[in-house]
Motif scaffolding. Structure first.
Motif, mmCIF file in Angstrom:
data_model
loop_
_atom_site.group_PDB
_atom_site.id
_atom_site.type_symbol
_atom_site.label_atom_id
_atom_site.label_comp_id
_atom_site.label_asym_id
_atom_site.label_seq_id
_atom_site.Cartn_x
_atom_site.Cartn_y
_atom_site.Cartn_z
ATOM 1 N N GLN A 1 0.814 -1.216 0.000
ATOM 2 C CA GLN A 1 0.000 0.000 0.000
ATOM 3 C C GLN A 1 0.849 1.268 0.000
ATOM 4 N N ALA A 2 2.138 1.128 0.322
ATOM 5 C CA ALA A 2 2.983 2.321 0.467
ATOM 6 C C ALA A 2 3.890 2.575 -0.742
ATOM 7 N N VAL A 3 3.994 1.609 -1.659
ATOM 8 C CA VAL A 3 4.912 1.785 -2.800
ATOM 9 C C VAL A 3 4.163 1.604 -4.118
ATOM 10 N N LYS A 4 4.835 1.990 -5.200
ATOM 11 C CA LYS A 4 4.205 1.864 -6.531
ATOM 12 C C LYS A 4 4.741 0.654 -7.296
ATOM 13 N N ILE A 5 5.913 0.146 -6.899
ATOM 14 C CA ILE A 5 6.480 -0.996 -7.623
ATOM 15 C C ILE A 5 5.840 -2.300 -7.126
ATOM 16 N N PRO A 6 5.889 -3.362 -7.934
ATOM 17 C CA PRO A 6 5.258 -4.625 -7.538
ATOM 18 C C PRO A 6 5.906 -5.237 -6.281
ATOM 19 N N VAL A 7 5.064 -5.891 -5.486
ATOM 20 C CA VAL A 7 5.518 -6.522 -4.239
ATOM 21 C C VAL A 7 5.134 -8.009 -4.282
ATOM 22 N N VAL A 8 6.060 -8.835 -3.828
ATOM 23 C CA VAL A 8 5.856 -10.294 -3.844
ATOM 24 C C VAL A 8 5.564 -10.777 -2.426
ATOM 25 N N ALA A 9 4.505 -11.561 -2.256
ATOM 26 C CA ALA A 9 4.210 -12.178 -0.954
ATOM 27 C C ALA A 9 4.819 -13.574 -0.915
ATOM 28 N N SER A 10 5.202 -14.018 0.285
ATOM 29 C CA SER A 10 5.801 -15.353 0.390
ATOM 30 C C SER A 10 5.447 -15.972 1.738
ATOM 31 N N ASN A 11 5.959 -17.138 1.986
ATOM 32 C CA ASN A 11 5.823 -17.886 3.247
ATOM 33 C C ASN A 11 4.439 -18.514 3.438
ATOM 34 N N ARG A 12 4.418 -19.813 3.277
ATOM 35 C CA ARG A 12 3.218 -20.626 3.494
ATOM 36 C C ARG A 12 2.049 -20.200 2.601
ATOM 37 N N ILE A 13 2.366 -19.813 1.384
ATOM 38 C CA ILE A 13 1.294 -19.665 0.390
ATOM 39 C C ILE A 13 1.542 -20.806 -0.587
ATOM 40 N N HIS A 14 0.990 -21.959 -0.250
ATOM 41 C CA HIS A 14 1.358 -23.180 -0.959
ATOM 42 C C HIS A 14 0.247 -23.666 -1.875
ATOM 43 N N ASP A 15 -0.816 -22.882 -1.942
ATOM 44 C CA ASP A 15 -1.991 -23.351 -2.648
ATOM 45 C C ASP A 15 -2.380 -22.285 -3.673
ATOM 46 N N VAL A 16 -2.656 -22.700 -4.893
ATOM 47 C CA VAL A 16 -2.900 -21.709 -5.952
ATOM 48 C C VAL A 16 -4.196 -20.937 -5.722
ATOM 49 N N ASP A 17 -5.163 -21.542 -5.053
ATOM 50 C CA ASP A 17 -6.398 -20.789 -4.759
ATOM 51 C C ASP A 17 -6.108 -19.650 -3.785
ATOM 52 N N ALA A 18 -5.287 -19.935 -2.769
ATOM 53 C CA ALA A 18 -4.909 -18.884 -1.821
ATOM 54 C C ALA A 18 -4.118 -17.791 -2.531
ATOM 55 N N ALA A 19 -3.239 -18.189 -3.440
ATOM 56 C CA ALA A 19 -2.450 -17.208 -4.187
ATOM 57 C C ALA A 19 -3.364 -16.308 -5.009
ATOM 58 N N GLU A 20 -4.321 -16.908 -5.685
ATOM 59 C CA GLU A 20 -5.258 -16.128 -6.501
ATOM 60 C C GLU A 20 -6.033 -15.136 -5.630
ATOM 61 N N ARG A 21 -6.452 -15.603 -4.453
ATOM 62 C CA ARG A 21 -7.223 -14.735 -3.545
ATOM 63 C C ARG A 21 -6.386 -13.548 -3.076
ATOM 64 N N LEU A 22 -5.134 -13.801 -2.707
ATOM 65 C CA LEU A 22 -4.269 -12.710 -2.239
ATOM 66 C C LEU A 22 -4.062 -11.664 -3.330
ATOM 67 N N LEU A 23 -3.891 -12.134 -4.552
ATOM 68 C CA LEU A 23 -3.709 -11.194 -5.660
ATOM 69 C C LEU A 23 -5.006 -10.414 -5.900
ATOM 70 N N ALA A 24 -6.122 -11.124 -5.881
ATOM 71 C CA ALA A 24 -7.419 -10.475 -6.141
ATOM 72 C C ALA A 24 -7.741 -9.431 -5.077
ATOM 73 N N GLU A 25 -7.349 -9.707 -3.835
ATOM 74 C CA GLU A 25 -7.691 -8.802 -2.738
ATOM 75 C C GLU A 25 -6.630 -7.732 -2.498
ATOM 76 N N GLY A 26 -5.626 -7.667 -3.366
ATOM 77 C CA GLY A 26 -4.669 -6.562 -3.309
ATOM 78 C C GLY A 26 -3.608 -6.697 -2.234
ATOM 79 N N PHE A 27 -3.366 -7.904 -1.744
ATOM 80 C CA PHE A 27 -2.283 -8.087 -0.758
ATOM 81 C C PHE A 27 -0.915 -7.939 -1.415
ATOM 82 N N CYS A 28 -0.815 -8.266 -2.699
ATOM 83 C CA CYS A 28 0.495 -8.333 -3.354
ATOM 84 C C CYS A 28 0.284 -8.323 -4.865
ATOM 85 N N ASP A 29 1.403 -8.241 -5.591
ATOM 86 C CA ASP A 29 1.363 -8.280 -7.056
ATOM 87 C C ASP A 29 1.857 -9.620 -7.594
#
Ligand code: SF4
Length: 583
Positions: free
Chosen positions: A290-318
């Motif tokens: 939320q504080a920067v303009k460049i893409p940000v990568v989330a990590s750690n225990r995101i082992h499931d593609v549905d969870a990954a899709e949700r995080l991207l959709a909800e704006g947690f990360c790029d």
């Protein structure tokens, strides 16, 4: 198939993963999807012939949006193990060419990770901002002189230029997990009183200078990732505000993508084990995003593609980075593109053939995918002469053997004495945090179905006469627990772990567990935490472990520490062998 899938504009919409499959064009490079294969040390980096084996390993994972290699140091003092995993000379760059060439030939993108281990190096000559020993390393580091700090910064810049020369698409500068850059950033390890210590501006100087000089060496059209620590999880770590300040400064200095890491290696809070719920730390990544303009990568225990899709959709990360899941299945991204989630081999977060091997000085592989790291040796080709193969036992070993044999063209019949597949994995799935073991069984069952293997459940096999006729037999009949000759072992209040985990036996309030290895601890966890939410609910996990999800506290730790929930049992663990519990 990967290229075709992304060639069509509707592929992502058809699969239900529109965010995961959205390309990102940075002008000089186009990343085809939002799945990053995170850095993993394979134990091959400094080995003779290791780069060739790594090339084959990475090429099989080329459908990821971006691959980040395991750790390479910019100089000899910065290595993790005092080995040859270095990018410091022209010769190193030439030797590395095989890796980007193989990945590019397979249609992928790859960045070299640059790490200086600082006080985390497992060799004698380690250095750090201050001479403070790490709790996980017996060697006390030597405090760096000012001219040495300048030299290390230059080494990072040189290594970045060499990575470009080798053909990599970029580098990831490792500034998380407690390595040297993090050691400069935090008061915990930086007690310097010169321009490299003290106020945040000084503590950030090392990281910022590395990025600036690296950028100056390679120009604008080379991918520069910086892996920052979104949450240190140690005393005297960074506050949330400091993390955001660093991210903004690095953006200004020329970083293209901010990759994230969670927790120093010496942190007492689990960050990648089975005890950690899915996406438990995503809140800390969103704070930066939320504080920067460049893409940000989330990590750690995101082992499931549905969870990954949700995080991207909800704006947690790029982007979402997965590491171990790419050991279990190198084709995750390609399978997502095909809409084949059932075909993804799930990582069960056991750490047995990846981290345990690496720390035991063996090369990294995977319990559920033994080909990982052995791509040049284990080539699964069609069988020249198909045979009738009987596999006796439907646990993980039998399932794997049956699947591979059937896929190679053999006519396979699998015999399982129980009325469900899975064997010991079914017991394991009753342990808190291990529900994914059931997903692993489902995955192998699906592979058997696709390969048209025959499955006989409830089949008691006492000898060859119980089989339908076959050319070869694979015995995978599993294990039976030993029954030690202890007086009283036959009493009615003594039960086996299988009885407890399967629910056949109810135990009382006060429990003694004989045996303090993995299964002993699993049984204890099952008794104490089976009704708790901490393995599935990130908020409950944060409360249990004393993690502050706000931004103000130091290191992300609550001053009051972990919660001490009432347990339904009191448990005493006993072991007969000498040495540590859990060894
Ligand atoms: Fe995952 Fe276990 Fe394989 Fe490691 S060994 S990648 S934790 S399944």
């Amino acid at each position: 198939a990967f290229g075709v899938a992304f060639g069509g504009g509707n592929a992502s919409a058809m699969t239900g993963y529109p965010n995961l499959l959205r390309p990102l064009d940075l002008g000089f490079i186009r990343l085809p999807n939002r799945l990053v294969m995170g850095s993993m040390h394979m134990g091959l980096e400094g080995e003779p012939g290791g780069l060739e084996r790594l090339a084959a390993f990475y090429a099989e994972r080329a459908s990821a949006g971006l691959i980040v290699t395991g750790a390479f140091a910019p100089n000899a003092l910065g290595t993790l193990k005092g080995d040859k995993a270095i990018m410091a000379t022209r010769e190193d760059a030439v030797a590395h060419r095989v890796i980007p060439q193989a990945v590019h030939a397979a249609g992928g993108r790859i960045a070299l990770q640059l790490v200086h281990s600082g006080r985390y190096g497992f060799h004698k000559e380690i250095v750090a901002p201050s001479a403070i020993r790490a709790p996980i390393n017996p060697v006390v580091p030597r405090a760096l002189e000012t001219h040495e700090i300048e030299a290390i910064i230059d080494d990072f810049a040189t290594a970045t230029a060499l990575a470009r020369e080798a053909g990599y698409d970029g580098v990831e500068i490792m500034g998380s997990e407690g390595y040297l850059i993090t050691q400069f950033l935090c008061r915990r390890t930086n007690k310097r009183e010169d321009e490299w210590g003290g106020p945040l501006e000084n503590r950030m100087r090392f990281a910022r200078e590395i990025v600036r000089r690296a950028r100056a060496k390679v120009g604008r059209d080379f991918l520069l990732l910086f892996r920052f620590s979104a949450l240190d999880l140690v005393e005297e770590g960074s506050t949330g505000e400091e993390v955001v300040a660093l991210a903004k400064a690095l953006q200004q200095d020329g970083v293209d993508i901010l990759s994230s890491g969670i927790g120093w290696h010496e942190a007492r809070i689990p960050t990648i084990s089975q005890a950690v719920p899915t996406a438990a730390f995503a809140f800390a990544v969103r704070r930066v995003r939320q504080a920067v303009k460049i893409p940000v990568v989330a990590s750690n225990r995101i082992h499931d593609v549905d969870a990954a899709e949700r995080l991207l959709a909800e704006g947690f990360c790029d982007f979402v980075a997965m590491a171990r899941p790419f050991l279990a299945d190198g084709e995750i991204a390609a399978k997502v593109a095909r809409g084949d989630k059932a075909g993804i081999n799930p990582c069960i977060a056991c750490n047995q053939a990846c981290l345990d091997h690496y720390f035991g000085s063996e090369s990294t592989s995977c319990v559920v995918n033994p080909r990982a790291g052995r791509e040049t040796e284990l080539r699964l080709s069609p069988a020249p002469t198909p045979k009738r193969i009987a596999v006796v036992g439907g646990g993980p070993g039998g399932l794997m053997a049956a699947a591979v044999a059937a896929e190679r063209g053999h006519k396979v019949t699998l015999y399982e004495s129980a009325y469900r597949l899975g064997g010991q994995f079914n017991l394991a799935s009753a342990v808190p945090g291990k529900a994914v073991f059931a997903d692993s069984v489902a995955y192998f069952a699906e592979r058997l179905r696709r390969a048209e293997a025959t499955i006989r459940l409830g089949a008691q096999v006492h000898g060859p006469g119980d089989l339908d006729g076959c050319d070869a037999i694979v015995l995978a009949a599993g294990v039976h627990p030993r029954k030690p000759a202890i007086p009283g072992i036959d009493r009615s209040n003594v039960v086996g772990y299988g009885d407890v985990l399967s629910g056949r036996a109810e135990v009382g309030e006060h429990v003694v567990i004989l045996g303090a290895g993995g299964i002993g601890f699993d049984v204890a966890l099952h008794l104490v935490e089976r009704d708790a939410d901490a393995q599935t609910d990130p908020q409950a996990f944060a409360e249990l472990w004393g993690i502050d999800t706000g931004a103000a506290t130091i290191g992300g730790l609550r001053p009051e520490g972990p919660a001490k929930p009432a347990a339904p049992h009191t448990i005493t663990m006993l072991k007969r062998s000498p040495g540590r519990f859990g060894a």
